[in-house]
Write a protein that holds these residues in place. Structure first.
Motif, PDB file in Angstrom:
ATOM      1  N   LEU A 252      53.772 103.066  13.976  1.00  0.00           N
ATOM      2  CA  LEU A 252      53.896 102.051  15.031  1.00  0.00           C
ATOM      3  C   LEU A 252      53.060 100.827  14.687  1.00  0.00           C
ATOM      4  CD1 LEU A 252      53.706 103.956  18.461  1.00  0.00           C
ATOM      5  CD2 LEU A 252      55.564 102.521  17.597  1.00  0.00           C
ATOM      6  N   GLY A 253      51.842 101.069  14.168  1.00  0.00           N
ATOM      7  CA  GLY A 253      50.939  99.972  13.797  1.00  0.00           C
ATOM      8  C   GLY A 253      51.540  99.122  12.685  1.00  0.00           C
ATOM      9  N   GLN A 258      54.151  94.238  10.786  1.00  0.00           N
ATOM     10  CA  GLN A 258      55.249  93.615  10.027  1.00  0.00           C
ATOM     11  C   GLN A 258      56.072  92.676  10.904  1.00  0.00           C
ATOM     12  OE1 GLN A 258      55.509  93.609   6.916  1.00  0.00           O
ATOM     13  NE2 GLN A 258      53.989  95.190   6.476  1.00  0.00           N
ATOM     14  N   LEU A 259      56.340  93.123  12.135  1.00  0.00           N
ATOM     15  CA  LEU A 259      57.105  92.282  13.064  1.00  0.00           C
ATOM     16  C   LEU A 259      56.324  90.995  13.356  1.00  0.00           C
ATOM     17  CD1 LEU A 259      59.679  92.105  14.797  1.00  0.00           C
ATOM     18  CD2 LEU A 259      58.391  93.135  16.678  1.00  0.00           C
ATOM     19  N   SER A 260      55.004  91.131  13.534  1.00  0.00           N
ATOM     20  CA  SER A 260      54.169  89.948  13.814  1.00  0.00           C
ATOM     21  C   SER A 260      54.206  88.968  12.662  1.00  0.00           C
ATOM     22  CB  SER A 260      52.713  90.358  14.054  1.00  0.00           C
ATOM     23  OG  SER A 260      52.633  91.253  15.116  1.00  0.00           O
ATOM     24  N   ARG A 261      54.234  89.480  11.420  1.00  0.00           N
ATOM     25  CA  ARG A 261      54.257  88.610  10.254  1.00  0.00           C
ATOM     26  C   ARG A 261      55.630  87.947  10.083  1.00  0.00           C
ATOM     27  NH1 ARG A 261      49.775  87.653  10.140  1.00  0.00           N
ATOM     28  NH2 ARG A 261      48.121  88.306   8.746  1.00  0.00           N
ATOM     29  N   ARG A 262      56.704  88.720  10.361  1.00  0.00           N
ATOM     30  CA  ARG A 262      58.050  88.199  10.099  1.00  0.00           C
ATOM     31  C   ARG A 262      58.612  87.387  11.258  1.00  0.00           C
ATOM     32  NH1 ARG A 262      60.223  93.122   6.372  1.00  0.00           N
ATOM     33  NH2 ARG A 262      58.292  93.095   5.211  1.00  0.00           N
ATOM     34  N   ARG A 292      46.486  79.787  20.184  1.00  0.00           N
ATOM     35  CA  ARG A 292      47.184  78.801  19.347  1.00  0.00           C
ATOM     36  C   ARG A 292      47.627  79.423  18.026  1.00  0.00           C
ATOM     37  NH1 ARG A 292      43.076  75.243  21.709  1.00  0.00           N
ATOM     38  NH2 ARG A 292      41.593  76.111  20.235  1.00  0.00           N
ATOM     39  N   TYR A 293      46.922  80.484  17.588  1.00  0.00           N
ATOM     40  CA  TYR A 293      47.238  81.092  16.290  1.00  0.00           C
ATOM     41  C   TYR A 293      48.310  82.184  16.463  1.00  0.00           C
ATOM     42  CZ  TYR A 293      43.954  84.630  18.067  1.00  0.00           C
ATOM     43  OH  TYR A 293      43.335  85.575  18.838  1.00  0.00           O
ATOM     44  N   ASP A 294      48.818  82.685  15.353  1.00  0.00           N
ATOM     45  CA  ASP A 294      49.841  83.732  15.410  1.00  0.00           C
ATOM     46  C   ASP A 294      49.197  85.109  15.564  1.00  0.00           C
ATOM     47  OD1 ASP A 294      52.011  82.091  15.236  1.00  0.00           O
ATOM     48  OD2 ASP A 294      52.149  82.198  13.051  1.00  0.00           O
ATOM     49  N   PRO A 295      49.933  86.062  16.178  1.00  0.00           N
ATOM     50  CA  PRO A 295      49.398  87.421  16.283  1.00  0.00           C
ATOM     51  C   PRO A 295      49.010  87.950  14.900  1.00  0.00           C
ATOM     52  CG  PRO A 295      51.428  87.213  17.538  1.00  0.00           C
ATOM     53  CD  PRO A 295      51.260  85.934  16.789  1.00  0.00           C
TER      54      PRO A 295
END
Ligand code: FAD
Length: 500
Positions: A252-253, A258-262, A292-295
């Motif tokens: 799950l982690g 991966q979803l956060s990066r893509r 303001r930054y990405d997950p």
């Protein structure tokens, strides 16, 4: 130059640090290399490292214990997100159960380690805080499990006008045992894992708690109990249930990361929606909970069962996003002009990163500058022989990586014995394309990144921050590759007094 006394203890492996990693490393060594002698040098007077040092209200893990626990010792308590006392007990129980506690020398702070290729040995200098003595040991392999931050001092930024403040000012790293916040007005400065833990915990007794943040952090609510673990616990023995839940959480982690990066936009929107659903109607989610930054540019902050959101919803706590103009006698004035009265101010402003607890290294008389080294498989340093370090994942539980590092060290030691070699030295990659070893953009990382080792562009010098991939690389992968050289001592070894 440090002086060396006459009789020197020698161990095959010297572990530095008796925290979660050091105790785990010692158990791995005992199980996989039972013929090796070892000692654990610990600067403090207790086992547990982080989980013994931090005593602030509500102190808990922010990752689940099925992955923060050791691979060899199932986490059997009901809560997946555990309090500091339970984690400290777990580490202590492990040390006792495997007899590691008898090998720990407390109050030994390692200050310097000198490698000599002639004898294929480290000479390790430690200072004893209890007796003020300097102690010297030698070892064949030096295994540092010393965490990543300064123990004596947390990070506090410049606080304008703080000298005028007459209330209690506290850093979470040094929580005063006598501090009673019942009925008090509290301001917690910060927005990281410590702040989001402290706010709901203190709000239970305080008159009111304000979390004052310069900018928001991603906060995600997770259940404090794991439904799969609860179901399996009733049907299977702990040893069978534990790896199932561990792998479920690992996968799950990985999927979440991966979803956060893509698709960072998708994850941002999901996190915002989840926070909104737990906050009062009309709450300004964008101002206080939409960074303001990405997950995963910084670690996500986990709150068990949404306790932070519940404290805000109940009115016992509030989040203020603003900057400090100045401390006043009785609290803080903000850039917006708002005044925050406070009987207690907690500076949850972070850690000071420090490699190896400040210990310095030399190789054949030349000092090692960590910034000039490149990490090999995230656990050894180019040009530094017979040396390993434990640095956990930034996007998953620390222990997942710590377990793999210890497993790999044991494989290396067995390989050296089996091949008649004595020395393993990582080599730097043949490229200038190097990056910081830690890829987070958090303040505590950025403040120290120039002093830390680098990572290379590809394996075996690249940190993939991916446990399944590292399992293949470190548990099953080759020990010999282009990034490492095996050799023998260049001069005979001087006999020393062995210790058990
Ligand atoms: C408040 C807090 C919460 C955290 N929560 C999580 C979490 O939920 N999940 C997660 O994955 N990670 C978390 N972390 C990161 C955490 O530090 C690791 O999970 C883990 O505890 C690290 O264990 P360690 O043994 O490697 O280091 P530490 O716990 O830092 O222990 C290092 C030990 O080495 C000793 N030492 C250091 N230098 C020397 C020296 N030169 N000589 C002798 N002894 C030395 C220290 O005294 C200490 O006992 C958290 C960190 C903090 C500060």
């Amino acid at each position: 130059m440090l002086t060396v006394p006459m009789a020197i203890d020698h161990v095959d492996v010297l572990i530095v640090g008796a925290g979660l990693s050091g105790i785990g490393a010692a158990v791995h060594l005992r199980r996989n290399c039972p013929d090796k002698t070892y000692a654990v040098l610990e600067a403090r007077g207790a086992i547990g490292g982080t989980w013994d040092l931090f005593r602030y209200p509500g102190i808990r893990s922010d990752s689940d214990m099925y992955t923060l626990g050791y691979s060899f010792k199932p986490w059997t308590a009901a809560k997946a997100i555990a309090d500091g006392d339970s984690i400290r007990d777990y580490v202590n129980d492990t040390a006792r159960e495997y007899g590691v506690d008898e090998h720990i020398r407390f109050h030994h702070k390692v200050v310097r380690a000198e490698w000599d290729s002639g004898t294929a040995r480290w000479t390790v200098h430690a200072h004893r805080a209890d007796t003020a003595e300097d102690v010297v040991l030698t070892c064949d392999f030096l295994f540092t499990c010393s965490g990543y931050y300064r123990y004596d001092e947390g990070y506090t930024p410049q606080l304008p006008g703080v000298e005028r403040y007459t209330g209690r000012l506290v850093h979470p790293q040094h929580w005063p045992a006598d501090l009673d916040h019942t009925g008090k007005r509290v301001v917690v400065i910060g927005s990281g894992a410590t702040a989001v833990t402290l706010v709901p915990a203190m709000a239970r007794q305080a008159a009111h708690v304000t979390m004052l943040q310069r900018s928001p952090t991603y906060v995600i609510s997770l259940p404090s109990r794991d439904p799969l673990a609860d179901a399996l616990r009733r049907r299977l023995p702990a040893k069978a249930a534990y790896p199932i839940v561990r792998w479920k959480n690992v996968l799950l982690g990985v999927a979440n990361f991966q979803l956060s990066r893509r698709a960072p936009g998708v994850v941002k929107a999901l996190l915002r929606r989840a926070a909104k659903g737990k906050l009062p109607v009309g709450y300004d989610v964008d101002r206080h909970f939409s960074p303001r930054y990405d997950p995963w540019d910084q670690r996500l902050c986990v709150v068990p069962d949404g306790d932070l959101f519940a404290a805000v919803k109940s009115g016992r706590a509030a989040v203020v996003t603003d900057t400090i103009d100045t401390f006043t006698e009785h609290g803080l004035r903000l850039a917006s002009g708002e005044e925050l009265p406070a009987d207690v101010v907690v500076t949850a402003t972070g850690l000071n990163l420090l490699a190896f607890g400040g210990m310095t290294l030399s190789v054949d008389g030349a000092d090692v500058d960590l910034a000039d080294t490149v990490a090999y498989k995230g656990m050894m340093l180019s040009g530094v022989p017979n040396f390993a370090m434990t640095i956990g994942y930034t996007n998953a539980s620390w222990t997942l990586k710590a377990d793999l590092v210890a497993t790999y060290v044991c494989r290396l030691l067995r390989h050296l014995d089996a091949t008649g070699q004595q020395i393993v030295t990582p080599l730097a990659p043949d490229t200038a394309d190097l990056e910081p070893i830690i890829d987070l953009k958090s303040g505590y990382v950025l403040r120290a990144v120039d002093q830390l080792p680098k990572q290379g562009p590809a394996a075996p010098w690249r940190l993939h921050q991916n446990y399944p991939r590292d399992v293949l690389l470190m548990r099953h992968g080759r020990l010999t590759d282009e990034g490492v050289r095996f050799s023998r001592a260049t001069a005979p070894t001087t006999p020393a007094t062995p210790v058990a």
